[in-house]
Design a protein around this motif. Sequence first.
Motif, PDB file in Angstrom:
ATOM      1  N   GLY A 138     -78.743 -51.002 -12.490  1.00 33.00           N
ATOM      2  CA  GLY A 138     -78.158 -49.669 -12.590  1.00 33.00           C
ATOM      3  C   GLY A 138     -78.020 -48.991 -11.250  1.00 33.00           C
ATOM      4  N   LYS A 139     -78.270 -49.733 -10.152  1.00 33.27           N
ATOM      5  CA  LYS A 139     -78.211 -49.164  -8.803  1.00 33.27           C
ATOM      6  C   LYS A 139     -77.496 -50.132  -7.871  1.00 33.27           C
ATOM      7  N   ALA A 140     -77.075 -49.617  -6.724  1.00 35.05           N
ATOM      8  CA  ALA A 140     -76.501 -50.467  -5.689  1.00 35.05           C
ATOM      9  C   ALA A 140     -77.605 -51.343  -5.102  1.00 35.05           C
ATOM     10  N   PRO A 141     -77.257 -52.438  -4.409  1.00 35.15           N
ATOM     11  CA  PRO A 141     -78.281 -53.275  -3.766  1.00 35.15           C
ATOM     12  C   PRO A 141     -79.145 -52.459  -2.810  1.00 35.15           C
ATOM     13  N   ILE A 142     -80.396 -52.852  -2.634  1.00 34.61           N
ATOM     14  CA  ILE A 142     -81.318 -52.169  -1.728  1.00 34.61           C
ATOM     15  C   ILE A 142     -80.982 -52.563  -0.294  1.00 34.61           C
ATOM     16  N   MET A 143     -80.725 -51.582   0.559  1.00 35.70           N
ATOM     17  CA  MET A 143     -80.340 -51.844   1.943  1.00 35.70           C
ATOM     18  C   MET A 143     -81.563 -51.707   2.856  1.00 35.70           C
ATOM     19  N   VAL A 144     -81.742 -52.659   3.770  1.00 34.45           N
ATOM     20  CA  VAL A 144     -82.808 -52.604   4.777  1.00 34.45           C
ATOM     21  C   VAL A 144     -82.152 -52.778   6.134  1.00 34.45           C
ATOM     22  N   ASP A 145     -82.335 -51.791   7.016  1.00 32.72           N
ATOM     23  CA  ASP A 145     -81.661 -51.790   8.317  1.00 32.72           C
ATOM     24  C   ASP A 145     -82.649 -52.115   9.429  1.00 32.72           C
ATOM     25  N   LYS A 146     -82.149 -52.647  10.530  1.00 31.49           N
ATOM     26  CA  LYS A 146     -82.916 -52.903  11.756  1.00 31.49           C
ATOM     27  C   LYS A 146     -84.158 -53.754  11.489  1.00 31.49           C
ATOM     28  N   LEU A 147     -83.974 -54.825  10.773  1.00 33.25           N
ATOM     29  CA  LEU A 147     -85.064 -55.748  10.457  1.00 33.25           C
ATOM     30  C   LEU A 147     -85.309 -56.653  11.657  1.00 33.25           C
ATOM     31  N   LEU A 175     -84.891 -65.075 -14.021  1.00 34.21           N
ATOM     32  CA  LEU A 175     -83.743 -64.187 -13.927  1.00 34.21           C
ATOM     33  C   LEU A 175     -83.097 -64.287 -12.554  1.00 34.21           C
ATOM     34  N   ALA A 176     -83.915 -64.448 -11.521  1.00 40.12           N
ATOM     35  CA  ALA A 176     -83.383 -64.572 -10.165  1.00 40.12           C
ATOM     36  C   ALA A 176     -82.505 -65.813 -10.041  1.00 40.12           C
ATOM     37  N   GLU A 177     -82.941 -66.927 -10.645  1.00 43.51           N
ATOM     38  CA  GLU A 177     -82.138 -68.158 -10.590  1.00 43.51           C
ATOM     39  C   GLU A 177     -80.827 -67.988 -11.340  1.00 43.51           C
ATOM     40  N   GLU A 178     -80.860 -67.269 -12.451  1.00 43.26           N
ATOM     41  CA  GLU A 178     -79.647 -67.018 -13.224  1.00 43.26           C
ATOM     42  C   GLU A 178     -78.661 -66.166 -12.412  1.00 43.26           C
ATOM     43  N   VAL A 179     -79.191 -65.149 -11.734  1.00 43.15           N
ATOM     44  CA  VAL A 179     -78.349 -64.298 -10.900  1.00 43.15           C
ATOM     45  C   VAL A 179     -77.750 -65.106  -9.753  1.00 43.15           C
ATOM     46  N   TYR A 180     -78.540 -65.989  -9.166  1.00 51.79           N
ATOM     47  CA  TYR A 180     -78.070 -66.808  -8.049  1.00 51.79           C
ATOM     48  C   TYR A 180     -76.892 -67.672  -8.483  1.00 51.79           C
ATOM     49  N   LYS A 181     -76.981 -68.261  -9.691  1.00 48.64           N
ATOM     50  CA  LYS A 181     -75.895 -69.095 -10.201  1.00 48.64           C
ATOM     51  C   LYS A 181     -74.617 -68.271 -10.366  1.00 48.64           C
ATOM     52  N   GLY A 217     -69.024 -66.902  -7.820  1.00 46.71           N
ATOM     53  CA  GLY A 217     -68.053 -65.979  -7.255  1.00 46.71           C
ATOM     54  C   GLY A 217     -68.198 -64.542  -7.684  1.00 46.71           C
ATOM     55  N   GLN A 218     -69.168 -64.229  -8.506  1.00 43.48           N
ATOM     56  CA  GLN A 218     -69.340 -62.830  -8.922  1.00 43.48           C
ATOM     57  C   GLN A 218     -69.805 -61.970  -7.744  1.00 43.48           C
ATOM     58  N   SER A 219     -69.438 -60.681  -7.796  1.00 42.23           N
ATOM     59  CA  SER A 219     -69.749 -59.750  -6.697  1.00 42.23           C
ATOM     60  C   SER A 219     -71.243 -59.424  -6.637  1.00 42.23           C
ATOM     61  N   PHE A 220     -71.798 -59.418  -5.397  1.00 41.58           N
ATOM     62  CA  PHE A 220     -73.208 -59.073  -5.173  1.00 41.58           C
ATOM     63  C   PHE A 220     -73.489 -57.641  -5.632  1.00 41.58           C
ATOM     64  N   ALA A 221     -72.599 -56.715  -5.253  1.00 43.44           N
ATOM     65  CA  ALA A 221     -72.796 -55.303  -5.591  1.00 43.44           C
ATOM     66  C   ALA A 221     -72.657 -55.072  -7.091  1.00 43.44           C
ATOM     67  N   ASP A 222     -71.661 -55.770  -7.721  1.00 39.64           N
ATOM     68  CA  ASP A 222     -71.465 -55.580  -9.162  1.00 39.64           C
ATOM     69  C   ASP A 222     -72.644 -56.107  -9.960  1.00 39.64           C
ATOM     70  N   LEU A 223     -73.192 -57.244  -9.551  1.00 37.18           N
ATOM     71  CA  LEU A 223     -74.348 -57.808 -10.247  1.00 37.18           C
ATOM     72  C   LEU A 223     -75.567 -56.897 -10.116  1.00 37.18           C
ATOM     73  N   ALA A 224     -75.775 -56.356  -8.913  1.00 41.25           N
ATOM     74  CA  ALA A 224     -76.909 -55.445  -8.704  1.00 41.25           C
ATOM     75  C   ALA A 224     -76.785 -54.233  -9.615  1.00 41.25           C
ATOM     76  N   LEU A 225     -75.586 -53.673  -9.716  1.00 38.18           N
ATOM     77  CA  LEU A 225     -75.366 -52.492 -10.536  1.00 38.18           C
ATOM     78  C   LEU A 225     -75.569 -52.797 -12.019  1.00 38.18           C
ATOM     79  N   ALA A 226     -75.096 -53.999 -12.452  1.00 39.86           N
ATOM     80  CA  ALA A 226     -75.222 -54.371 -13.856  1.00 39.86           C
ATOM     81  C   ALA A 226     -76.667 -54.623 -14.256  1.00 39.86           C
ATOM     82  N   LEU A 227     -77.439 -55.194 -13.336  1.00 39.21           N
ATOM     83  CA  LEU A 227     -78.825 -55.563 -13.667  1.00 39.21           C
ATOM     84  C   LEU A 227     -79.813 -54.407 -13.471  1.00 39.21           C
TER      85      LEU A 227
END
Length: 633
Positions: free
Chosen positions: A306-315, A283-289, A294-304
């Motif tokens: 149901g949530k926004a992408p997971i944010m990690v700060d100050k790594l 599934l990860a490879e399919e999402v990468y393709k 050109g599909q949106s990162f945020a839209d794909l995360a929400l579609a797959l």
Amino acid sequence: MLTAIRNNASSLVTKILLFLLVGSFALWGIGDIIRGFDDIPSVAEVGDNEITATEFDQKIRRLMEDYRKQTGDNLTYQNIRSERFDERLLNTLIEESLINSFASDMKVSTPDTLVSQIIFSSFADKTGNFNRNLYQDFLTSNNLAQEEFFRYIRSVNNSKIILSSASNIKIPDIIVSKIYAYRNEKRTAETFLISLNKMPEPGVPTADDLEKFYEQTKQNYLSPEKRNITIAYISLTELTDEYVKTINFSEENLRNEYANNQALFYKPERRRIEHILLPNKELAEEVYKKLQSGQSFADLALALTGKAPIMVDKLERTFAPLGISQNMLETAFALSPGEVSMPTQGVVDSWHIIRLVDIEAEKATSYDEALPKLKSILARNEAEITANRRYLIFEDSIAAGENFADAAKSAGITLVALENIALDREFPLKIAQAVTSAVPENLLRRILRLEVGQNVPMTSLPSGDYVSFNLTQLFPATPKSLDEIKDQLIKDWQKQQQIEAAMTTAENLLKDNVGRDFATLAAKFDAAVISSPALARGSLDQESNIDQGLNSRIFSMPQIGDIIYHPTNDGVVVAKLTNVIKPDIDINTTDYKNISAELATEFTNDLGVQFLDHLKKRYPVKINQEVVDRILQ
């Protein structure tokens, strides 16, 4: 430790330890000078035995030390007298002497072999073998000689033997059953409210009416208690600011501080990423393709997901936080801003697509740039040394008998005076403002417990500051004048008139309508009849207007069908007892067993009191109050 003691309180070993702790057999402390009482009479005579002044003095002083360690407050001789600690302690010593005398007369003794068994089992290691170091540490920490400890063990065990006849008492089931039935009985009632709105308007009180009502109720209108408090305060911030300006720190010390605090002056590169968590590689490879198309990162995360992408700060490159694998960390630091990674394996067989949001560049602060901070660090170190020295001087001065102001002067501590501080919701804020630092709640409680002339021992605040409080004057709560509360007093008088009218109405209603249907009585006031749930003793029911007082009266009603009335803030509640629910008696329930155990304990205590009264007749007790008073001077 306390939990362990509670859980094992029935064991002889634990009783010995408690006996030692509560009895305070250890002396005041190493290096302390023990006052000599060997040349004066005993504090008490128990038959042919004596309780010496030295023994009593040692226990009083250890009580004071233990109190200080546990509460942070000083226990003065005045406190001991006012709380009657001296009487309780002396009574304990007398009771011990009475039992020991009786044990001696009855030839009750604990052999050395049993003493050894108790000690061996008390100080055994995990393998069950005797731990001599643990045993020796216990004796040392309590300043006990071995012979003295043996004597205490024998005394406690002898007491256990003598009092064993009062243990394992079986309370008759008929008594337990009656108590059980009383406590578990439930009752139901019907109620309706005679609202104050149904009463006539009371009008305006005359001057005489208002004066009389004020005299009856003025204790309800008290001004808050006020206090004058003097504060001895050592501010690390003020000392630090002073030392930054006045101390010329050497180049060597400054550079050493710079070298020792690189973490303060260097911030590594940090990255902010967002990622999509996926269950498998396919599934990860399919999402990468899809992302590559050109599909949106945020839209794909929400579609797959149901949530926004997971944010990690100050790594940071050198640390993988929870949920981030080493693979993900390395991938994140290989990306450019906005770039999306190929599928990357995470923790627990998860797969991730990572997008680098932005980069916070590394930053190194040069020595010259760090100089103000370095001077502040060294100044803070000096401030802490000065503060600790002043704290010690202050406490030593107080211990030497100096008053609060003189002790502060000796230590070079500035005093802050707070006058007429009311004990209201603003009190904690005013204290905090005076010391420019938050004051913990437990310290505020200690301030409130002070008597005039007493002080809270100097305490370190979370900020590092030191503070001590002295109560210089106390102004008790007093009734406000009639003029101050006149408007409120009129309203309260009017409400009281309505309540009295409602009470009279309820009384006449019950008198003139004996036997009438309860709903019919309620209808006279357009009130609804409310049926309560099954009530236990002390339980409340807001819906049916049953408060603590009405509950108590409902459980005092002799017969089903009886009707009473009860005043509340909203009017008068009329209540009818509708049912009495007697509990089923089951001797196997936990509640029943607890009641039986409670009664057995109370009965045992009563027997113990009677036994001690008998011993006092057998071994007459004489207390030398003059010696006690001398010790407590």
